[in-house]
Motif scaffolding. Structure first.
Motif, PDB file in Angstrom:
ATOM      1  N   ASN A 189       0.814  -1.163  -0.012  1.00  0.00           N
ATOM      2  CA  ASN A 189      -0.180   0.027  -0.080  1.00  0.00           C
ATOM      3  C   ASN A 189       0.929   1.217  -0.094  1.00  0.00           C
ATOM      4  O   ASN A 189       0.744   2.276   0.589  1.00  0.00           O
ATOM      5  CB  ASN A 189      -0.983  -0.009   1.094  1.00  0.00           C
ATOM      6  N   GLY A 190       1.765   1.035  -0.755  1.00  0.00           N
ATOM      7  CA  GLY A 190       2.370   2.533  -1.085  1.00  0.00           C
ATOM      8  C   GLY A 190       3.878   2.708  -0.386  1.00  0.00           C
ATOM      9  O   GLY A 190       4.996   2.656  -1.011  1.00  0.00           O
ATOM     10  N   THR A 195       1.596   7.968  -3.368  1.00  0.00           N
ATOM     11  CA  THR A 195       2.351   7.131  -4.310  1.00  0.00           C
ATOM     12  C   THR A 195       1.726   5.785  -4.628  1.00  0.00           C
ATOM     13  O   THR A 195       1.190   5.134  -3.802  1.00  0.00           O
ATOM     14  CB  THR A 195       3.856   7.252  -4.082  1.00  0.00           C
ATOM     15  N   ASN A 196       2.310   5.258  -5.866  1.00  0.00           N
ATOM     16  CA  ASN A 196       1.766   3.984  -6.223  1.00  0.00           C
ATOM     17  C   ASN A 196       2.957   3.014  -5.951  1.00  0.00           C
ATOM     18  O   ASN A 196       4.133   3.390  -6.140  1.00  0.00           O
ATOM     19  CB  ASN A 196       1.357   3.746  -7.459  1.00  0.00           C
ATOM     20  N   SER A 197       2.348   1.744  -5.837  1.00  0.00           N
ATOM     21  CA  SER A 197       3.825   0.698  -5.693  1.00  0.00           C
ATOM     22  C   SER A 197       3.327  -0.145  -7.001  1.00  0.00           C
ATOM     23  O   SER A 197       2.115  -0.347  -7.084  1.00  0.00           O
ATOM     24  CB  SER A 197       3.789  -0.141  -4.412  1.00  0.00           C
ATOM     25  N   SER A 198       4.135  -0.875  -7.442  1.00  0.00           N
ATOM     26  CA  SER A 198       3.953  -1.664  -8.646  1.00  0.00           C
ATOM     27  C   SER A 198       3.661  -3.248  -8.251  1.00  0.00           C
ATOM     28  O   SER A 198       4.095  -3.788  -7.339  1.00  0.00           O
ATOM     29  CB  SER A 198       5.291  -1.785  -9.506  1.00  0.00           C
ATOM     30  N   ALA A 212      -1.366  -2.680  -8.899  1.00  0.00           N
ATOM     31  CA  ALA A 212      -0.787  -1.743  -8.059  1.00  0.00           C
ATOM     32  C   ALA A 212      -1.290  -1.454  -6.771  1.00  0.00           C
ATOM     33  O   ALA A 212      -2.503  -1.413  -6.587  1.00  0.00           O
ATOM     34  CB  ALA A 212      -0.518  -0.537  -8.875  1.00  0.00           C
ATOM     35  N   PHE A 214      -1.835   1.376  -3.501  1.00  0.00           N
ATOM     36  CA  PHE A 214      -1.725   2.914  -3.267  1.00  0.00           C
ATOM     37  C   PHE A 214      -1.748   3.287  -1.844  1.00  0.00           C
ATOM     38  O   PHE A 214      -2.499   2.489  -1.069  1.00  0.00           O
ATOM     39  CB  PHE A 214      -3.091   3.223  -4.118  1.00  0.00           C
ATOM     40  N   TYR A 216      -2.721   6.919   0.149  1.00  0.00           N
ATOM     41  CA  TYR A 216      -3.567   8.044  -0.087  1.00  0.00           C
ATOM     42  C   TYR A 216      -2.875   8.971   0.967  1.00  0.00           C
ATOM     43  O   TYR A 216      -2.689   8.711   2.052  1.00  0.00           O
ATOM     44  CB  TYR A 216      -5.098   8.002  -0.005  1.00  0.00           C
ATOM     45  N   GLY A 225      -2.517  -3.746  -3.784  1.00  0.00           N
ATOM     46  CA  GLY A 225      -2.990  -4.538  -4.918  1.00  0.00           C
ATOM     47  C   GLY A 225      -3.182  -5.964  -4.939  1.00  0.00           C
ATOM     48  O   GLY A 225      -2.624  -6.636  -3.867  1.00  0.00           O
ATOM     49  N   ASN A 236      -5.989  -3.185  -8.988  1.00  0.00           N
ATOM     50  CA  ASN A 236      -5.283  -2.066  -8.365  1.00  0.00           C
ATOM     51  C   ASN A 236      -5.779  -1.606  -6.870  1.00  0.00           C
ATOM     52  O   ASN A 236      -7.079  -1.688  -6.838  1.00  0.00           O
ATOM     53  CB  ASN A 236      -5.163  -0.854  -9.151  1.00  0.00           C
ATOM     54  N   ASN A 239      -7.730   4.333  -4.698  1.00  0.00           N
ATOM     55  CA  ASN A 239      -7.370   5.579  -3.966  1.00  0.00           C
ATOM     56  C   ASN A 239      -8.644   6.435  -3.239  1.00  0.00           C
ATOM     57  O   ASN A 239      -8.412   7.693  -2.813  1.00  0.00           O
ATOM     58  CB  ASN A 239      -6.453   6.255  -4.758  1.00  0.00           C
TER      59      ASN A 239
END
Length: 326
Positions: A189-190, A195-198, A212, A214, A216, A225, A236, A239
């Motif tokens: 979760n970021g 930011t997002n993580s892959s 992905a 997220f 917030y 994700g 994903n 957010n």
């Protein structure tokens, strides 16, 4: 195929075709192949002796748990073993096997955990030309994690030269991205808010990428994700303020009608990620609502966990072999 039934006529061309020869080949009606087809060991052969006869030889195999459906036998291996043929059959009967190989599923991450990716899934067929054994290796599902970290990758399954990678582990708060696997693990979760993580990438031809994660800004809506599945990528993390975890990717349906290799759902702040159909586990809800393990012998990934719950194991793999027996 078989020769015509009573009330019809049988031509020499039809006899040749039944014997897997060219229709116009020279034929010896006293030959061993013709006598075997007509069931006449000695003496004169009348064409009527061939009504309904077939030269078909069917494969005979052992190993695994054997079930029958229609004209097919299915050999399911839930642990490593050997598929052995005592008769290879022929083209008029059966000399071909079809099989599915599913590797072990990955486990979800802990603390902002992304869902585990499904074990690699592939199908193939092969003509069997000699009797003997073919080794079956079944990959175990990945172990869950109890400390804040990425999930683990599942183990490889293999059969008859087809080797599939285990599912990728899900990401976490401290190690954000999902791992590469048969199907990729979902992103955590970021880490850095906003930011997002892959999600992890999939192994070519074996599955799909993880979704992905997220995080917030302001501390709301963290959502990881979902792990990838054989039939679809992981979802994903949302957010939105409710922080919905990404759904696990769906698995694929094989010839026996069962779906395999579903991804695990991602951790949500308020709404967990749903399990991917095909043995995936649902995600947890932050901080302590537990996720679900991957189902045994499906290759399903397990769901992602929060900081106050543990990640659980991915589902073990499976190999199934089928062939016509009549």
């Amino acid at each position: 195929m078989a020769l015509p039934s009573a009330g019809s006529s049988i031509s020499l061309q039809q006899v040749n075709v039944e014997l897997s020869l060219t229709a116009t080949a020279a034929i010896n009606m006293g030959g061993s192949d013709v006598r075997g087809l007509f069931g006449i060991a000695s003496g004169a052969i009348d064409m009527s002796d061939g009504f309904g006869k077939s030269d078909a030889i069917f494969m005979v195999g052992t190993g695994g748990t054997i079930t029958t459906s229609g004209n097919y036998k299915y050999h399911a291996f839930t642990g490593s073993g050997t598929f052995t043929t005592s008769s290879v059959g022929n083209a008029a009967g059966s000399d071909t096997i079809e099989y599915v190989v599913v590797a072990g599923g990955g486990s979800g991450g802990k603390d902002g955990g992304g869902g585990g990716g499904a074990g690699g899934y592939r199908t193939a067929s092969a003509t069997i030309t000699s009797t003997g054994g073919l080794t079956v290796t079944i990959g175990g599902g990945a172990a869950g994690v109890t400390g804040a970290s990425q999930g683990n990758n599942g183990s490889t399954s293999s059969f008859n030269g087809l080797s599939n990678a285990g599912g990728g582990g899900g990401g976490s708060w401290s190690a954000n991205n999902g791992s590469v696997g048969g199907s990729g693990g979902g992103g955590g979760n970021g880490g850095t808010e906003g930011t997002n993580s892959s999600g992890g990438a999939a192994t070519s031809g074996q599955g799909n990428a993880g979704g992905a994660g997220f995080s917030y800004g302001g501390g709301n809506g963290e959502a990881a994700g979902g792990g990838g599945g054989a039939g679809a990528a992981g979802g994903n993390g949302s957010n939105s303020d409710d922080g919905t975890g990404g759904d696990g990717g769906t698995g694929s349906v094989w010839e026996n009608g069962t779906r395999y290799a579903g991804g695990g759902g991602g951790l949500g702040r308020s709404v967990r990620g749903e399990a991917g159909a095909g043995g995936g586990g649902y995600g947890g809800i932050r901080p302590s609502t537990a996720p679900q393990a991957g189902s045994a012998n499906t290759g399903g990934g397990s769901g992602g966990a929060g900081y106050a719950a543990n990640s659980l194991a991915g589902g073990s793999g499976i190999v199934i072999v089928r062939y016509a027996y009549q």
